[in-house]
Write a protein that holds these residues in place. Structure first.
Motif, short mmCIF file in Angstrom:
data_model
loop_
_atom_site.label_atom_id
_atom_site.label_comp_id
_atom_site.label_asym_id
_atom_site.label_seq_id
_atom_site.Cartn_x
_atom_site.Cartn_y
_atom_site.Cartn_z
N ALA A 139 0.83 -1.21 0.00
CA ALA A 139 0.00 0.00 0.00
C ALA A 139 0.86 1.26 0.00
O ALA A 139 0.55 2.23 -0.69
CB ALA A 139 -0.93 0.00 1.21
N GLY A 140 1.95 1.24 0.75
CA GLY A 140 2.86 2.40 0.77
C GLY A 140 3.47 2.67 -0.60
O GLY A 140 3.55 3.82 -1.04
N ALA A 141 3.90 1.61 -1.26
CA ALA A 141 4.50 1.76 -2.59
C ALA A 141 3.45 2.24 -3.60
O ALA A 141 3.71 3.15 -4.40
CB ALA A 141 5.12 0.45 -3.05
N LEU A 142 2.26 1.64 -3.56
CA LEU A 142 1.19 2.07 -4.46
C LEU A 142 0.81 3.53 -4.22
O LEU A 142 0.61 4.29 -5.17
CB LEU A 142 -0.05 1.18 -4.28
N ASN A 143 0.71 3.90 -2.96
CA ASN A 143 0.35 5.29 -2.65
C ASN A 143 1.40 6.28 -3.11
O ASN A 143 1.07 7.38 -3.52
CB ASN A 143 0.11 5.45 -1.15
N ASP A 144 2.66 5.91 -3.04
CA ASP A 144 3.71 6.79 -3.52
C ASP A 144 3.54 7.04 -5.03
O ASP A 144 3.65 8.17 -5.49
CB ASP A 144 5.08 6.19 -3.23
N GLN A 145 3.25 5.99 -5.76
CA GLN A 145 3.06 6.15 -7.21
C GLN A 145 1.77 6.91 -7.52
O GLN A 145 1.74 7.74 -8.43
CB GLN A 145 3.05 4.78 -7.89
N ILE A 146 0.70 6.63 -6.79
CA ILE A 146 -0.56 7.35 -7.00
C ILE A 146 -0.38 8.83 -6.69
O ILE A 146 -0.86 9.69 -7.43
CB ILE A 146 -1.69 6.72 -6.16
N ALA A 147 0.30 9.13 -5.60
CA ALA A 147 0.54 10.54 -5.23
C ALA A 147 1.35 11.24 -6.31
O ALA A 147 1.08 12.40 -6.65
CB ALA A 147 1.27 10.62 -3.89
N PHE A 148 2.32 10.55 -6.89
CA PHE A 148 3.09 11.16 -7.97
C PHE A 148 2.20 11.42 -9.18
O PHE A 148 2.29 12.48 -9.81
CB PHE A 148 4.28 10.28 -8.37
N MET A 149 1.36 10.47 -9.50
CA MET A 149 0.47 10.66 -10.66
C MET A 149 -0.52 11.80 -10.44
O MET A 149 -0.86 12.51 -11.37
CB MET A 149 -0.28 9.36 -10.98
N LEU A 150 -0.97 11.95 -9.21
CA LEU A 150 -1.95 13.01 -8.92
C LEU A 150 -1.31 14.38 -8.76
O LEU A 150 -1.83 15.37 -9.27
CB LEU A 150 -2.73 12.67 -7.64
N TRP A 151 -0.19 14.46 -8.04
CA TRP A 151 0.35 15.76 -7.67
C TRP A 151 1.83 15.94 -7.98
O TRP A 151 2.40 16.98 -7.69
CB TRP A 151 0.16 16.00 -6.17
N GLY A 152 2.48 14.92 -8.53
CA GLY A 152 3.92 14.96 -8.69
C GLY A 152 4.41 16.00 -9.67
O GLY A 152 3.76 16.33 -10.65
N THR A 153 5.56 16.52 -9.36
CA THR A 153 6.25 17.41 -10.28
C THR A 153 7.65 16.84 -10.46
O THR A 153 8.21 16.24 -9.55
CB THR A 153 6.35 18.85 -9.73
N GLY A 154 8.21 17.01 -11.62
CA GLY A 154 9.55 16.48 -11.87
C GLY A 154 9.49 15.02 -12.25
O GLY A 154 8.47 14.48 -12.63
N ALA A 155 10.65 14.38 -12.12
CA ALA A 155 10.77 12.97 -12.51
C ALA A 155 10.28 12.05 -11.38
O ALA A 155 10.37 12.38 -10.21
CB ALA A 155 12.21 12.65 -12.84
N ASN A 156 9.78 10.89 -11.78
CA ASN A 156 9.35 9.89 -10.81
C ASN A 156 10.56 9.02 -10.48
O ASN A 156 10.99 8.20 -11.28
CB ASN A 156 8.22 9.05 -11.41
N PHE A 157 11.11 9.17 -9.28
CA PHE A 157 12.27 8.41 -8.86
C PHE A 157 11.80 7.24 -8.00
O PHE A 157 11.23 7.44 -6.92
CB PHE A 157 13.25 9.30 -8.10
N LEU A 158 12.02 6.02 -8.46
CA LEU A 158 11.50 4.83 -7.78
C LEU A 158 12.16 4.55 -6.44
O LEU A 158 11.64 3.77 -5.65
CB LEU A 158 11.60 3.62 -8.69
#
Length: 173
Positions: free
Chosen positions: A63-82
């Protein structure tokens, strides 16, 4: 006496609804923060602690990993760093190891919060920042000082919330 828990509840429809609600709570709380740029406290960790308490290390990490990716998709700026996704999963995993099916005690909360601060906030997140081009000797001491200041605040909040959750806890089967 077992120190950590490796168990997770079965994924029933009811449990999936609770999991989704806590993930949504984590996303919403992640949008709020108190403090300045140097010391910023976000209440999102509270949802992560509750995820670990209810769902154990493996489901909380997922859930933590999924939420990090969802948060990036919703509000992220810049590159998505895994790397930060790994950090989110490891933090939730630590909370799940220490809180799932365990009695909430001060020492357990302090140890779990200290491990998250040392392993995730100071260790992994600093590594990811260095990999992104920041100078280690420039960022390490401000990060250590900030996390030492935030640690007792987060530990008190986590203990208070967990004690309240224990009183109203619905059983997950």
């Amino acid at each position: 006496m077992q120190i950590v828990s490796l168990a997770s509840p079965k994924l029933t429809t009811r449990n999936l609804v609770y999991l989704a609600m806590l993930m949504a709570m984590q996303l919403v709380l992640g949008r709020f923060s108190v403090g300045n740029d140097w010391i910023k406290i976000s209440p999102a960790f509270i949802a992560t602690v509750i995820l670990g308490y209810y769902f154990g290390p493996w489901l909380a990490a997922l859930a933590g990993a999924l939420n990090d990716q969802i948060a990036f998709m919703l509000w992220g700026t810049g590159a998505n760093f895994l790397g930060f996704t790994v950090s989110a999963a490891v933090g939730a995993l630590i909370y799940g190891l220490f809180f799932h099916k365990k009695v909430v005690k001060v020492w357990r909360v302090v140890v779990a919060m200290a491990l998250v601060v040392l392993v995730v906030n100071i260790g992994l997140d600093t590594l990811w920042l260095v990999m992104m081009g920041f100078k280690f000797d420039v960022i390490i001491w401000p990060r250590v000082i900030k996390n030492l200041i935030v640690l007792p605040i987060q530990a008190v909040l986590a203990y208070t919330v967990l004690k309240a959750v224990v009183r109203v806890r619905p059983e997950l089967y």
